[in-house]
Scaffold this active site. Structure first.
Site, PDB file in Angstrom:
ATOM      1  N   GLU A  30     -17.709 -60.779 -55.823  1.00  0.00           N
ATOM      2  CA  GLU A  30     -16.696 -60.607 -56.893  1.00  0.00           C
ATOM      3  C   GLU A  30     -15.545 -59.707 -56.530  1.00  0.00           C
ATOM      4  O   GLU A  30     -14.870 -59.061 -57.349  1.00  0.00           O
ATOM      5  CB  GLU A  30     -17.220 -60.121 -58.236  1.00  0.00           C
ATOM      6  CG  GLU A  30     -18.183 -60.973 -58.923  1.00  0.00           C
ATOM      7  CD  GLU A  30     -18.900 -60.467 -60.439  1.00  0.00           C
ATOM      8  OE1 GLU A  30     -18.307 -59.560 -60.662  1.00  0.00           O
ATOM      9  OE2 GLU A  30     -19.429 -61.370 -61.117  1.00  0.00           O
ATOM     10  N   GLU A  32     -24.614 -66.327 -60.370  1.00  0.00           N
ATOM     11  CA  GLU A  32     -24.927 -65.731 -61.371  1.00  0.00           C
ATOM     12  C   GLU A  32     -24.592 -66.053 -62.804  1.00  0.00           C
ATOM     13  O   GLU A  32     -23.300 -66.586 -63.069  1.00  0.00           O
ATOM     14  CB  GLU A  32     -24.009 -64.247 -61.626  1.00  0.00           C
ATOM     15  CG  GLU A  32     -24.668 -63.119 -60.602  1.00  0.00           C
ATOM     16  CD  GLU A  32     -23.841 -61.756 -60.628  1.00  0.00           C
ATOM     17  OE1 GLU A  32     -23.253 -61.431 -61.573  1.00  0.00           O
ATOM     18  OE2 GLU A  32     -23.313 -61.384 -59.382  1.00  0.00           O
TER      19      GLU A  32
END
Ligand SMILES: *[C@@H]1O[C@H](CO)[C@@H](O)[C@H](O)[C@H]1NC(C)=O
Ligand SMILES: *[C@@H]1O[C@H](CO)[C@@H](O)[C@H](O)[C@H]1NC(C)=O
Ligand SMILES: *[C@@H]1O[C@H](CO)[C@@H](O)[C@H](O)[C@H]1NC(C)=O
Ligand SMILES: *[C@@H]1O[C@H](CO)[C@@H](O)[C@H](O)[C@H]1NC(C)=O
Ligand SMILES: CC(=O)N[C@H]1CO[C@H](CO)[C@@H](O)[C@@H]1O
Length: 641
Positions: A131, A242
């Site tokens: 991320e 995720e």
């Protein structure tokens, strides 16, 4: 023994040909303490023996190669994976600058040397970063999500990893990068797509609170994100690295966090993915020892307990066409109706946004995807929800540059209520003098540019450090910002005590002094209006060059340990009369250095009380500084969210 390990390794290799099914695993518990090998083993074993599954959860995604509280020792998840034959999607933290990335690579190559093919045969992929692009995007920056990395840096790191493993038994490992789907569809990041072997996508419909995001829309929202990522992936594989739905926590627009909805999401989206697309669910357990908010764990705070909901995929799950919960049990239909009638608590302030995944173009929007996402991102104001990298022993914050020390990292999701981003206190005094009243408002946005996130106290005792109020709360551990961009408190008394002059009362000071002989006690007065809010004790330690009105002297070694005292200090307090310690070492950092902010502890505010914390030198640290909220703030503060 050796033989059976080999056989098992072969079996594991065979599984890697099929689609991977696993969980994400942080390197620390929810209080920030590092997981040991036995902890990882217990988790990996539990994942393989979950009631309602057939033992398919045999893969683990990690965020860092580095064991908690070490510089570059390989993470003990590796021997645990070898013992339990768990395949590994490795992760190297990539948002802390080259020096820390080098430590990640060192840990990786040391692990290859140390464990050899027992380890490398379990590697199913290596993610360079997590991320990082999201955190560098306007949405991530607005969310105060912490330091990120730009595409060129990631490409450089990817090449470094390729060269580090070439010629080793891990040379065949496929290299990817994990990011939010919104980062992948941002054309500026295309160089990363070109550099990787596969794309890891994180997407959470729960957080997509700028669109209609109740549980009944969740499956289609998720697969829109997935399809949009596929569309830009140049034919490379897209792994789901995720996703999940919280069992508890705040409502995000239409999205209600509940066990029933988590079960519905598992049944619809999870069961549509498992065995078909490489999937790493978020998360097996995040509630040990304290439950974060929101909490995504499918197991509560006791690993041996049964899952919170039925994990068996019903036959309908993979065949139903709409993203509706028709497939799951009767429990879920009531959850769905709750969700669809829900109101939008955050919309009034306009301050809450998504985090991990910015708004997905919903099925009703037929604009071209990249336009939609760009528009929705840039129109999104500041945030209340952040994806944060939580680090066990030292963290973040940086003043203009990105020097940080990530000892260990995990991704956690914290959700501050809207006060986090909206309120600015007007309290602090320019000189932070002993007991002065307030004057000027902080020069808000100019202060710390990036900063972020928290560390938990290493001691599991944090809850007792709190107040009566904590006992009645449902123990949500949120970490408020490690900066002063939001609401905060400065200390009203700063009292040094000196073991070499044990009966001297120095009275309140401008300076904090922490040396082997002198500790400093900080009193904070917490207004009654903080009831129900979260308070984080932070220690901000910018680099000298970032200070405009302050200064420090530091001998460049050692760390600090912080005790919570049972009662406040007074102007008369001496070394001999220091109030007794209520909680020893509620937070401790083996090594501190300029350019970092440290979140010492975080818990429900002791509203209406005066709390005192004693900062003690460890490892020979000698630090004196002028406590100051001016840019860049330095010293002990309590941030509130
Ligand atoms: C797109 O990516 C670039 C590079 O990572 C970043 O600077 C920019 O802010 C991103 N734009 C959006 C709208 O997220
Ligand atoms: C979820 O959406 C996907 C993609 O559209 C679809 O294939 C799957 O059947 C859906 N699952 C359920 C349970 O509706
Ligand atoms: C769990 O769900 C499966 C599939 O719908 C069902 O067959 C099973 O009876 C359920 N188990 C429990 C304990 O409810
Ligand atoms: C406070 O600390 C600063 C930085 O070490 C130092 O320059 C200053 O002299 C100190 N002030 C007092 C009153 O000791
Ligand atoms: C004005 C002000 O901040 N007064 C505080 C001074 O410190 C004492 C003890 O910490 C507090 O009780 C006062 O409120």
């Amino acid at each position: 023994m050796h033989f059976s390990t080999l056989v098992a390794a072969t079996a594991a290799l065979a599984t890697t040909q099929a689609e991977l099914i696993g969980f994400n695993y942080g390197s620390t518990f929810s209080d920030g303490s590092a997981k040991a090998q036995s902890d990882f083993e217990a988790e990996f074993t539990r994942a393989q023996t979950l009631q309602g599954t057939n033992g398919e959860f045999t893969s683990a995604r990690l965020y860092t190669m580095i064991q908690g509280a070490t510089t570059d020792t390989p993470i003990s998840a590796i021997p645990a994976a070898i013992d339990t034959q768990t395949s590994l999607l490795l992760g190297l933290w990539a948002s802390a600058g080259q020096a820390d990335f080098t430590n990640e690579i060192t840990a990786l190559t040391s692990a290859i040397d140390q464990y050899g093919s027992d380890f490398t045969s379990l590697i199913v992929g290596v993610s360079v970063g997590s991320e990082d692009l999201y955190r560098n995007s306007p949405t991530g920056i607005a969310a105060d999500s912490g330091a990120g990395a730009d595409p060129a840096t990631l490409v450089d790191y990817i090449n470094q990893v390729r060269s580090a493993i070439s010629g080793t038994s891990a040379s065949g490992a496929s290299i990817g990068h994990v990011d939010t789907w919104t980062a992948w569809v941002n054309g500026t990041n295309d160089a990363v797509i070109a550099a990787v072997d596969w794309l890891g996508m994180d997407a959470y419909p729960y957080f997509e609170n700028t669109i209609s995001n109740g549980i009944s829309a969740a499956n289609s929202t998720f697969f829109d994100a997935y399809d949009n990522t596929i569309a830009v992936a140049s034919g490379k594989d897209v792994w789901v690295t995720e996703t999940g739905w919280p069992v508890s926590g705040p409502q995000e627009n239409d999205a209600v966090a509940s066990v029933a909805n988590a079960e519905t999401y598992w049944q619809t989206t999870g069961c549509s993915l498992f065995g078909k697309i490489n999937t790493f669910w978020y998360i097996l357990e995040d509630a040990l020892p304290t439950t974060p908010s929101p909490s995504f764990g499918i197991i509560g705070s006791t690993l041996s307990d049964a899952p919170l909901y039925n994990l068996t995929c019903s036959a309908l799950a993979s065949t139903s066409s709409a993203g509706v919960s028709a497939s799951s049990s009767s429990k879920t239909s009531s959850a769905v109706s709750t969700a669809s009638s829900a109101t939008q608590p955050a919309s009034a302030s306009g301050a809450n946004t998504e985090s991990l995944s910015a708004a997905a173009p919903g099925p009703e929007t037929s604009v071209s995807m990249s336009q939609t996402s760009a528009a929705s991102q840039s129109s999104t104001p500041a945030t209340g929800t952040t994806t944060s990298a939580v680090v066990t022993s030292s963290v973040v914050a940086t003043v203009g540059h990105t020097y940080t020390t990530y000892q260990t990292t995990l991704i956690t999701i914290t959700s501050c209520s809207s006060v986090c981003s909206t309120s600015k206190t007007s309290a602090p005094v320019a000189s932070a003098s002993g007991n002065a009243t307030s004057a000027v408002a902080p020069t808000s946005t100019a202060a710390l540019s990036s900063a972020s996130v928290g560390t938990a106290a290493p001691s599991p005792a944090t809850s007792s450090a709190t107040t009566a109020a904590a006992a009645s709360s449902s123990a949500s551990v949120t970490f408020c910002d490690g900066n002063l961009n939001g609401e905060y408190q400065y200390p009203h008394l700063i009292i040094p005590v000196n073991s070499a002059e044990a009966d001297t009362a120095y009275g309140t000071q401008y300076n904090g002094t922490i040396t082997p002989t002198t500790s400093t006690i900080f009193n904070f007065d917490l207004p009654a209006s903080y009831a129900g809010k979260t308070c984080s004790l932070v220690f901000l330690f910018p680099e000298q060059a970032a200070l405009e009105t302050s200064a420090f002297t530091f001998n460049g070694q050692g760390g600090i340990s912080v005790n919570e005292l049972s009662s406040p200090a007074t102007q008369q307090t001496t070394y001999d009369s220091v109030p007794s310690v209520a909680v020893s070492a509620i937070g401790a950092f083996e090594s501190v250095s300029p350019g970092n902010s440290y979140v010492v502890a975080s818990h429900e505010c002791n509203a209406g009380a005066t709390q005192a914390f004693e900062f003690v030198s460890t490892g020979g640290l000698e630090l004196e500084y002028f406590e100051d909220w001016n840019p860049s703030p330095i010293g002990a503060f309590i941030t509130v969210c």
